[in-house]
Design a protein around this motif. Sequence first.
Motif, PDB file in Angstrom:
ATOM      1  N   ARG A  62     -21.843  59.354 -33.223  1.00  0.00           N
ATOM      2  CA  ARG A  62     -23.181  59.816 -32.859  1.00  0.00           C
ATOM      3  C   ARG A  62     -24.169  58.665 -33.037  1.00  0.00           C
ATOM      4  O   ARG A  62     -24.346  58.170 -34.159  1.00  0.00           O
ATOM      5  N   PRO A  63     -24.783  58.204 -31.966  1.00  0.00           N
ATOM      6  CA  PRO A  63     -25.679  57.040 -32.069  1.00  0.00           C
ATOM      7  C   PRO A  63     -26.957  57.361 -32.827  1.00  0.00           C
ATOM      8  O   PRO A  63     -27.375  58.519 -32.922  1.00  0.00           O
ATOM      9  N   ASP A  64     -27.562  56.323 -33.363  1.00  0.00           N
ATOM     10  CA  ASP A  64     -28.855  56.421 -34.053  1.00  0.00           C
ATOM     11  C   ASP A  64     -29.959  56.204 -33.013  1.00  0.00           C
ATOM     12  O   ASP A  64     -29.996  55.159 -32.348  1.00  0.00           O
ATOM     13  N   PRO A  65     -30.892  57.165 -32.846  1.00  0.00           N
ATOM     14  CA  PRO A  65     -31.964  56.997 -31.847  1.00  0.00           C
ATOM     15  C   PRO A  65     -32.773  55.716 -32.045  1.00  0.00           C
ATOM     16  O   PRO A  65     -33.207  55.096 -31.061  1.00  0.00           O
ATOM     17  N   ASP A  66     -32.994  55.308 -33.299  1.00  0.00           N
ATOM     18  CA  ASP A  66     -33.753  54.086 -33.542  1.00  0.00           C
ATOM     19  C   ASP A  66     -33.005  52.866 -33.013  1.00  0.00           C
ATOM     20  O   ASP A  66     -33.621  51.924 -32.490  1.00  0.00           O
ATOM     21  N   CYS A  67     -31.676  52.877 -33.161  1.00  0.00           N
ATOM     22  CA  CYS A  67     -30.883  51.757 -32.640  1.00  0.00           C
ATOM     23  C   CYS A  67     -30.915  51.740 -31.117  1.00  0.00           C
ATOM     24  O   CYS A  67     -31.034  50.673 -30.492  1.00  0.00           O
ATOM     25  N   ILE A  68     -30.827  52.933 -30.519  1.00  0.00           N
ATOM     26  CA  ILE A  68     -30.899  53.013 -29.062  1.00  0.00           C
ATOM     27  C   ILE A  68     -32.227  52.472 -28.559  1.00  0.00           C
ATOM     28  O   ILE A  68     -32.295  51.744 -27.562  1.00  0.00           O
ATOM     29  N   ALA A  69     -33.312  52.800 -29.278  1.00  0.00           N
ATOM     30  CA  ALA A  69     -34.643  52.329 -28.880  1.00  0.00           C
ATOM     31  C   ALA A  69     -34.719  50.807 -28.910  1.00  0.00           C
ATOM     32  O   ALA A  69     -35.487  50.201 -28.152  1.00  0.00           O
ATOM     33  N   LYS A  70     -33.933  50.186 -29.785  1.00  0.00           N
ATOM     34  CA  LYS A  70     -33.909  48.720 -29.874  1.00  0.00           C
ATOM     35  C   LYS A  70     -32.866  48.109 -28.941  1.00  0.00           C
ATOM     36  O   LYS A  70     -32.669  46.889 -28.946  1.00  0.00           O
ATOM     37  N   GLY A  71     -32.174  48.967 -28.190  1.00  0.00           N
ATOM     38  CA  GLY A  71     -31.169  48.468 -27.261  1.00  0.00           C
ATOM     39  C   GLY A  71     -29.848  48.128 -27.918  1.00  0.00           C
ATOM     40  O   GLY A  71     -29.074  47.335 -27.380  1.00  0.00           O
ATOM     41  N   GLU A  72     -29.593  48.740 -29.087  1.00  0.00           N
ATOM     42  CA  GLU A  72     -28.344  48.474 -29.812  1.00  0.00           C
ATOM     43  C   GLU A  72     -27.421  49.678 -29.656  1.00  0.00           C
ATOM     44  O   GLU A  72     -27.706  50.768 -30.156  1.00  0.00           O
ATOM     45  N   PHE A  73     -26.324  49.490 -28.940  1.00  0.00           N
ATOM     46  CA  PHE A  73     -25.403  50.581 -28.645  1.00  0.00           C
ATOM     47  C   PHE A  73     -23.998  50.246 -29.144  1.00  0.00           C
ATOM     48  O   PHE A  73     -23.591  49.081 -29.163  1.00  0.00           O
ATOM     49  N   LEU A  74     -23.253  51.279 -29.507  1.00  0.00           N
ATOM     50  CA  LEU A  74     -21.804  51.143 -29.598  1.00  0.00           C
ATOM     51  C   LEU A  74     -21.277  51.281 -28.180  1.00  0.00           C
ATOM     52  O   LEU A  74     -21.603  52.248 -27.484  1.00  0.00           O
ATOM     53  N   THR A  75     -20.511  50.307 -27.714  1.00  0.00           N
ATOM     54  CA  THR A  75     -19.897  50.427 -26.403  1.00  0.00           C
ATOM     55  C   THR A  75     -18.475  50.938 -26.584  1.00  0.00           C
ATOM     56  O   THR A  75     -17.715  50.435 -27.414  1.00  0.00           O
ATOM     57  N   VAL A  76     -18.128  51.944 -25.825  1.00  0.00           N
ATOM     58  CA  VAL A  76     -16.811  52.577 -25.877  1.00  0.00           C
ATOM     59  C   VAL A  76     -16.147  52.342 -24.530  1.00  0.00           C
ATOM     60  O   VAL A  76     -16.580  52.884 -23.511  1.00  0.00           O
ATOM     61  N   ASP A  77     -15.149  51.483 -24.532  1.00  0.00           N
ATOM     62  CA  ASP A  77     -14.477  51.088 -23.290  1.00  0.00           C
ATOM     63  C   ASP A  77     -15.488  50.519 -22.295  1.00  0.00           C
ATOM     64  O   ASP A  77     -15.439  50.801 -21.101  1.00  0.00           O
ATOM     65  N   GLY A  78     -16.447  49.741 -22.828  1.00  0.00           N
ATOM     66  CA  GLY A  78     -17.415  49.046 -21.992  1.00  0.00           C
ATOM     67  C   GLY A  78     -18.642  49.848 -21.616  1.00  0.00           C
ATOM     68  O   GLY A  78     -19.537  49.324 -20.941  1.00  0.00           O
ATOM     69  N   LYS A  79     -18.728  51.116 -22.050  1.00  0.00           N
ATOM     70  CA  LYS A  79     -19.860  51.964 -21.699  1.00  0.00           C
ATOM     71  C   LYS A  79     -20.690  52.279 -22.944  1.00  0.00           C
ATOM     72  O   LYS A  79     -20.138  52.568 -24.012  1.00  0.00           O
ATOM     73  N   ASN A  80     -22.024  52.227 -22.799  1.00  0.00           N
ATOM     74  CA  ASN A  80     -22.913  52.530 -23.920  1.00  0.00           C
ATOM     75  C   ASN A  80     -22.777  53.994 -24.337  1.00  0.00           C
ATOM     76  O   ASN A  80     -22.814  54.898 -23.495  1.00  0.00           O
TER      77      ASN A  80
END
Length: 298
Positions: A62-80
């Motif tokens: 489950r991504p952190d909204p604050d990280c998403i806002a900064k453009g920091e994603f976990l990529t899973v098989d190349g997809k954010n």
Amino acid sequence: MALSKKYIAEWQTWHDDRIADLNRPYGFLSVVSQDWLTEGEPFTSEFVGGQWLLEDGEIYYRPDPDCIAKGEFLTVDGKNATGPTRIPHGYNKNSGTGSAVHLFYRDLEVETITRVNARDETIYGVRVRDPEEAARKRFDDIETFPLSEEWIVPATFTATDIELHNVPTVDDSVYEASYIVGTIALAIEGQAFRLEVSCHRAGSEDTGYFSNYCYVHFGDRTNGKETYGGGRIIKFRDLDELAALQALDFNRAVSFPCALSTFVACPSTPPGSRLPFRVAAGEYTPPVPHERVSTYKG
């Protein structure tokens, strides 16, 4: 009979390739954490934003909204991963079983792993690799015993029915799946030995095949002194190479990855593969000091 120039050159190329492989940006020198998940309890890694959740034997991120806002994603098989994401489970090139796709967070490589505990329960963990850690720990070489023809010992491989065993590891109460595929028979100092041979399986039971390498894991009286305390291994490319075996070359004995990091749980030496003398061949302990700390508390 002295070792030939061809043998020495081939051994040196093999040794140089091993050092280069260990120093890879995402090799075992790069591992910075290994954390185990508890069913139903969200877990946040100190290295990866967001939360991990184990539910009914499935792992979700489950991504952190604050990280998403900064453009920091976990990529899973190349997809954010922009929302709750299931992590596909299957064969993992680093850990045998775990995440079946590539996972990255910034420049960190992430993988999930699966093992078994002392109660024969499946346990799930998250492991993180940092290329900056690999660069910090980088070394130029691993010292070895002098090459010796005496430690190229005539040997014969005998295949057996392939059996899956959960074997104890150097991490307390953590067991690893190991496929026993046969034994290697040899004699040293007038004593006969039969060493267990294990392989890694890629894929499922139905479509699976052995991949990465097969290996014989042995212990001897240099362990914990000159060589790694958990014993050493001699690798083989596959079952075909084992079938053609004529000699076991202890000059190619190397340490398990757990000699490089406490965040790796390698199998313990099989009881029947502990040799009652010094094997003065192969690698010394790698020059990567670290304190062995159990990561599993279950």
